[in-house]
Design an enzyme around this catalytic site. Structure first.
Site, short mmCIF file in Angstrom:
data_model
loop_
_atom_site.label_atom_id
_atom_site.label_comp_id
_atom_site.label_asym_id
_atom_site.label_seq_id
_atom_site.Cartn_x
_atom_site.Cartn_y
_atom_site.Cartn_z
NE ARG A 94 -0.99 -10.37 10.20
CZ ARG A 94 -1.80 -9.75 9.38
NH1 ARG A 94 -2.47 -10.43 8.51
NH2 ARG A 94 -1.94 -8.45 9.41
CB SER A 132 -8.59 -11.60 5.18
OG SER A 132 -8.89 -12.48 6.22
#
Length: 165
Positions: A94, A132
């Site tokens: 990311r 998450s």
């Protein structure tokens, strides 16, 4: 000499599965003939969902992608790769902050099993901040996380929050 089908393994705890995970899965599915999403219990994390719940959510989330299957494993990833006759790990990057950890893991996996290759895929820009743990935190604080997870996962988190109130 016959070339064997490459099985790409995308490992993680996926607690919960996010749209960022699905972005990486769909990208991998365009590159590899078969992608196995391998869900594991991460002993360093406090899970929101059981392994069975995470398997179910992920199976429903990827059901439209024909060359993807969902499985679970425990123990070393390299041992799981041997079990399913794979040598290819897919990981998402990311941001630069992910790189150091992922680089160390890739090198350790290669040290444990010489022929292991790790392929890094970058998600769509809109998912570069998403994790998450962020979704769990937003949900636990009553924030709006609907745009970060598939609809089936959103419903499961909402149901889980009602049970814990």
């Amino acid at each position: 000499m016959k070339t064997k089908e490459i099985i790409a393994v995308y490992p993680g705890s996926f607690d919960p599965p996010t749209k960022g995970h699905l972005d990486i899965i769909s990208r991998a599915a365009k590159i590899f003939p078969k992608v196995v999403v391998a869900i594991t219990h991460n002993y360093n994390k406090k899970h929101m969902f059981t392994l069975e719940e995470r398997l179910s959510m992920m199976e429903e989330s990827v059901s439209e992608i024909k060359n993807v299957e969902v499985s679970s494993f425990s123990g070393l990833l390299v041992d799981y790769l041997d079990k399913i006759d794979s040598f290819c790990i897919v990981r998402g990057l990311r941001a630069l902050s992910d790189f150091e950890y992922e680089f160390q893991m890739a090198l350790m996996n290669r040290k444990l099993k010489k022929d292991v290759e790790t392929i890094f895929l970058m998600p769509e820009q809109e998912y570069t901040f998403l994790s998450s743990s962020m979704v769990r935190e937003i949900a636990s604080l009553g924030g709006n996380f609907k745009n970060f997870v598939p609809n089936n996962v959103y419903k499961k988190i909402k149901d889980k929050r009602k049970l814990n109130v």
